[in-house]
Design a protein around this motif. Structure first.
Motif, mmCIF file in Angstrom:
data_model
loop_
_atom_site.group_PDB
_atom_site.id
_atom_site.type_symbol
_atom_site.label_atom_id
_atom_site.label_comp_id
_atom_site.label_asym_id
_atom_site.label_seq_id
_atom_site.Cartn_x
_atom_site.Cartn_y
_atom_site.Cartn_z
ATOM 1 N N ARG A 48 41.443 36.743 31.492
ATOM 2 C CA ARG A 48 40.378 36.926 32.482
ATOM 3 C C ARG A 48 39.313 35.841 32.339
ATOM 4 N NH1 ARG A 48 41.836 41.780 34.461
ATOM 5 N NH2 ARG A 48 42.887 43.144 32.988
ATOM 6 N N ALA A 58 48.163 37.363 28.224
ATOM 7 C CA ALA A 58 46.696 37.228 28.123
ATOM 8 C C ALA A 58 46.324 36.780 26.717
ATOM 9 C CB ALA A 58 46.022 38.554 28.465
ATOM 10 N N THR A 92 41.587 36.596 36.944
ATOM 11 C CA THR A 92 42.299 35.879 35.878
ATOM 12 C C THR A 92 42.397 34.389 36.215
ATOM 13 O OG1 THR A 92 44.482 36.158 36.909
ATOM 14 C CG2 THR A 92 43.696 37.950 35.470
#
Ligand code: FAD
Length: 274
Positions: free
Chosen positions: A77, A61, A111
């Protein structure tokens, strides 16, 4: 509306996820934001024996400016993409598309990698990424490969991903300072697109991508060709539905989708200064 029984494995890194997929093979499904997988499981359209929860794998991420290429970890996200300064600078079309996904709750769970891997032809993120000429980094026991956005989805909810592979990164060539447009038609504010159109200019070229005009997101090839030969927005947009096979469903007939593709393409081209 209750999923079939399944085993739950939590994998908080790429390595842990790869090990779990290696152990359970095609019995397993990755859970990223769960915004598409869980509805399918509740309808029992997906019945994985093992759910591998990667939602906390923070090594996947991130958003990085990788020297002219925007590198986005698959587990980033939607809300973080929408408000990222790097995405806004290098790919404002993507930031805008991420901000138009569903509602705030969906954007805070879902995501970008999950959206790409799910391969729904009406999804905003893959449509923007196709227009941006993105590529997807896929990693598995056989090594790492990079697949272009154009080659990634092979049919409705189908991709080139093998059951033991993860989508790990999305790479977007910088479109800093280039014009773009995004038009999404929905029946209600937070709906999926009935049809959406993404336009990205880059140098003298213009890419046009369509959502929900076939079994995958796709390029409006005839419109792109018309633009390349000097046509204006109205004339080029008149070709937007050529070569497409939109479905008819409860939200729209195929003919209405064709009409939307032409109208929205013209608007998106005008927004992009064509
Ligand atoms: C009410 C609602 C409204 C929505 N509206 C929109 C909308 O307007 N526009 C839109 O584009 N989307 C919309 N969505 C979908 C949303 O964008 C999801 O976030 C997205 O489709 C899936 O992302 P996810 O992270 O939740 O993936 P998940 O649901 O966790 O996974 C989806 C699939 O991808 C696989 N997968 C996930 N991550 C990876 C990975 N890294 N590598 C390999 N496979 C992976 C999973 O195994 C699963 O098969 C909506 C969803 C809901 C519930």
């Amino acid at each position: 509306m209750i999923p079939a029984p399944f085993d739950y494995v939590r994998a908080d890194s790429y390595d842990a996820a790869a090990a779990a997929l290696g152990e359970h093979g095609d019995e397993a499904k990755l859970l990223a934001g769960g915004q598409s997988l869980l509805p399918l499981m509740k309808l029992r359209l997906a019945t994985p024996a093992v759910v591998v929860d990667v939602s906390r794998a923070r090594d996947l991420a991130y958003v990085r400016d990788d020297g002219g290429v925007l590198a986005i970890g698959a587990l980033t996200r939607h809300c973080d993409v929408a408000r990222s300064a790097d995405v806004t600078a290098h790919a404002p079309l993507l930031a805008h598309a991420a901000g138009s996904v569903g509602d705030p709750q969906v954007r805070h769970r879902g995501t970008v990698g999950g959206s790409v891997a799910h391969a729904d032809p009406s999804a905003d993120i893959p449509t923007a990424l196709l227009a941006l000429g993105a590529s997807y980094v896929v990693r598995g026991p056989g090594g790492t490969r990079e697949v272009s956005a154009a080659d990634f989805s092979t049919g409705f909810l189908e991709t080139v991903l093998a059951p033991d592979e993860l989508l790990v990164e999305i790479r977007v060539p910088s479109a800093r300072g280039e014009a773009w447009g995004y038009e999404k038609f929905t029946r209600r504010a937070i709906d999926w697109a009935t049809v959406a159109v993404a336009v990205q200019k880059r140098g003298g070229e213009t890419s046009v991508a369509l959502a929900n005009m076939g079994s995958t997101v796709l390029r409006a090839a005839a419109t792109e060709a018309a633009l390349a030969s000097g046509a204006g927005a109205a004339d080029a947009a008149a070709h937007a539905d050529e070569g497409t096979e939109p479905a008819a469903d409860v939200t729209a007939s195929a003919e209405f989708r064709r009409h939307l593709a032409r109208v929205l393409t013209k608007r998106a081209l005008v927004a992009a200064g064509r």
